[in-house]
Scaffold this motif. Structure first.
Motif, mmCIF file in Angstrom:
data_model
loop_
_atom_site.group_PDB
_atom_site.id
_atom_site.type_symbol
_atom_site.label_atom_id
_atom_site.label_comp_id
_atom_site.label_asym_id
_atom_site.label_seq_id
_atom_site.Cartn_x
_atom_site.Cartn_y
_atom_site.Cartn_z
ATOM 1 N N LYS A 229 10.265 49.565 -42.337
ATOM 2 C CA LYS A 229 11.476 49.356 -41.655
ATOM 3 C C LYS A 229 11.989 47.963 -42.888
ATOM 4 O O LYS A 229 13.805 48.533 -43.531
ATOM 5 C CB LYS A 229 11.894 48.445 -40.436
ATOM 6 N N GLU A 230 11.620 47.252 -43.490
ATOM 7 C CA GLU A 230 12.250 46.309 -44.263
ATOM 8 C C GLU A 230 12.882 47.109 -45.433
ATOM 9 O O GLU A 230 14.240 46.765 -46.165
ATOM 10 C CB GLU A 230 11.683 45.113 -44.343
ATOM 11 N N PHE A 231 12.357 47.610 -45.745
ATOM 12 C CA PHE A 231 11.760 48.606 -47.026
ATOM 13 C C PHE A 231 13.070 49.807 -47.190
ATOM 14 O O PHE A 231 14.150 49.876 -47.712
ATOM 15 C CB PHE A 231 11.066 49.072 -47.499
ATOM 16 N N ARG A 232 13.108 50.253 -45.503
ATOM 17 C CA ARG A 232 14.277 51.109 -45.658
ATOM 18 C C ARG A 232 15.803 50.726 -45.075
ATOM 19 O O ARG A 232 16.978 50.383 -45.635
ATOM 20 C CB ARG A 232 13.833 52.269 -44.240
ATOM 21 N N ASP A 233 15.760 49.128 -44.931
ATOM 22 C CA ASP A 233 17.227 48.183 -44.685
ATOM 23 C C ASP A 233 17.846 47.904 -45.539
ATOM 24 O O ASP A 233 18.954 47.949 -45.425
ATOM 25 C CB ASP A 233 16.694 47.022 -43.844
ATOM 26 N N LEU B 129 17.149 49.823 -48.730
ATOM 27 C CA LEU B 129 17.862 50.616 -49.009
ATOM 28 C C LEU B 129 19.474 51.118 -49.276
ATOM 29 O O LEU B 129 19.839 51.275 -50.628
ATOM 30 C CB LEU B 129 17.680 51.607 -49.586
ATOM 31 N N PRO B 130 20.214 50.973 -48.441
ATOM 32 C CA PRO B 130 21.818 51.601 -48.397
ATOM 33 C C PRO B 130 22.628 50.171 -49.648
ATOM 34 O O PRO B 130 23.017 50.605 -49.792
ATOM 35 C CB PRO B 130 21.907 51.321 -47.227
ATOM 36 N N PHE B 131 21.692 48.985 -49.176
ATOM 37 C CA PHE B 131 23.240 47.887 -50.170
ATOM 38 C C PHE B 131 22.647 48.198 -51.530
ATOM 39 O O PHE B 131 23.522 48.436 -52.954
ATOM 40 C CB PHE B 131 22.734 46.533 -49.713
ATOM 41 N N LEU B 132 21.515 48.503 -51.591
ATOM 42 C CA LEU B 132 20.818 48.954 -53.131
ATOM 43 C C LEU B 132 21.288 50.047 -53.846
ATOM 44 O O LEU B 132 22.069 50.471 -54.767
ATOM 45 C CB LEU B 132 19.647 48.805 -53.163
ATOM 46 N N ARG B 133 21.604 51.351 -52.984
ATOM 47 C CA ARG B 133 21.993 52.360 -53.437
ATOM 48 C C ARG B 133 23.746 52.501 -54.077
ATOM 49 O O ARG B 133 23.525 52.956 -54.651
ATOM 50 C CB ARG B 133 21.416 53.518 -52.540
ATOM 51 N N ALA B 134 23.816 51.446 -52.638
ATOM 52 C CA ALA B 134 25.517 51.510 -53.123
ATOM 53 C C ALA B 134 25.297 50.079 -54.416
ATOM 54 O O ALA B 134 26.684 50.328 -54.556
ATOM 55 C CB ALA B 134 25.780 50.442 -51.393
ATOM 56 N N LEU B 135 24.844 49.584 -54.422
ATOM 57 C CA LEU B 135 25.107 48.816 -55.579
ATOM 58 C C LEU B 135 24.958 49.531 -56.757
ATOM 59 O O LEU B 135 25.949 49.380 -57.887
ATOM 60 C CB LEU B 135 24.216 47.045 -55.311
ATOM 61 N N ARG B 136 24.025 50.087 -56.959
ATOM 62 C CA ARG B 136 23.467 51.134 -58.801
ATOM 63 C C ARG B 136 24.491 51.918 -58.088
ATOM 64 O O ARG B 136 24.965 52.055 -59.697
ATOM 65 C CB ARG B 136 22.258 51.998 -57.950
ATOM 66 N N THR B 137 25.231 52.826 -57.824
ATOM 67 C CA THR B 137 26.332 54.034 -57.483
ATOM 68 C C THR B 137 27.068 53.106 -58.303
ATOM 69 O O THR B 137 28.101 53.646 -58.642
ATOM 70 C CB THR B 137 26.541 54.433 -55.808
ATOM 71 N N TRP B 138 28.130 51.813 -57.372
ATOM 72 C CA TRP B 138 28.819 50.692 -57.805
ATOM 73 C C TRP B 138 29.229 50.974 -59.726
ATOM 74 O O TRP B 138 29.912 51.357 -60.368
ATOM 75 C CB TRP B 138 29.320 50.048 -57.164
ATOM 76 N N LEU B 139 27.908 50.697 -59.934
ATOM 77 C CA LEU B 139 27.658 49.820 -61.368
ATOM 78 C C LEU B 139 27.815 50.596 -62.374
ATOM 79 O O LEU B 139 28.652 50.704 -63.193
ATOM 80 C CB LEU B 139 26.416 49.047 -61.057
#
Length: 148
Positions: free
Chosen positions: A128-132, A134-144
């Motif tokens: 759950k900690e890893f899943r939680d 992921l959304p921020f990390l993916r959004a940050l990667r996409t934005w960059l």
């Protein structure tokens, strides 16, 4: 008084990401078989997980590595007979990369050597900690990536 870098959460996030990336690289590099370095492991890992037949340019883009740096890595992997570089049947100017049986064996050996660290990581944090995260990390990667 002006705010220091440590007061900015965005700066702290990027500092944490950089440190995590460095620690992961060092941890994996220490476990690799003699003669195999981290960039070579990255190529083996990519081909083992994503499949054979990618072009060098596709691998360089996926690993976010300059093609010139990847060329050296591919030459070394080819010399060790861990990958094969073949002409693309549709376009003879392009190349395709394939793991050899020795490359698959080397990759499996790498995975066996890093498995204890991965298991410790999974014991230290919940799925759950890893899943939680992921959304921020993916959004940050996409934005960059959209900024490039």
């Amino acid at each position: 008084m002006a705010a220091g870098a440590e007061d900015h959460a965005d700066v702290q996030v990027f500092d944490e990401i950089r440190q995590i990336e460095h620690l992961v690289r060092v941890s994996i590099a220490r476990k690799l078989p003699v003669g195999l370095n981290y960039p070579q492991f990255e190529v083996l890992n990519f081909l083992a997980r994503r499949g054979d037949g990618f072009s060098p340019v596709q691998v360089a883009q996926a690993l976010q590595t300059p093609k010139s740096a990847l060329t050296n890595t591919l030459q070394r992997l080819t010399a060790r007979k861990l990958i094969e570089v073949e002409d693309c049947p549709a376009d003879r100017r392009r190349k395709r990369l394939w793991l050899t049986p020795a490359g698959r064996q080397a990759y499996a050996q790498c995975m066996v050597s890093i498995r204890p660290d991965v298991e410790k990581l999974r014991e230290g944090f919940t799925a759950k900690e890893f899943r939680d995260a992921l959304p921020f990390l993916r959004a940050l990667r996409t934005w960059l990536s959209e900024k490039e």
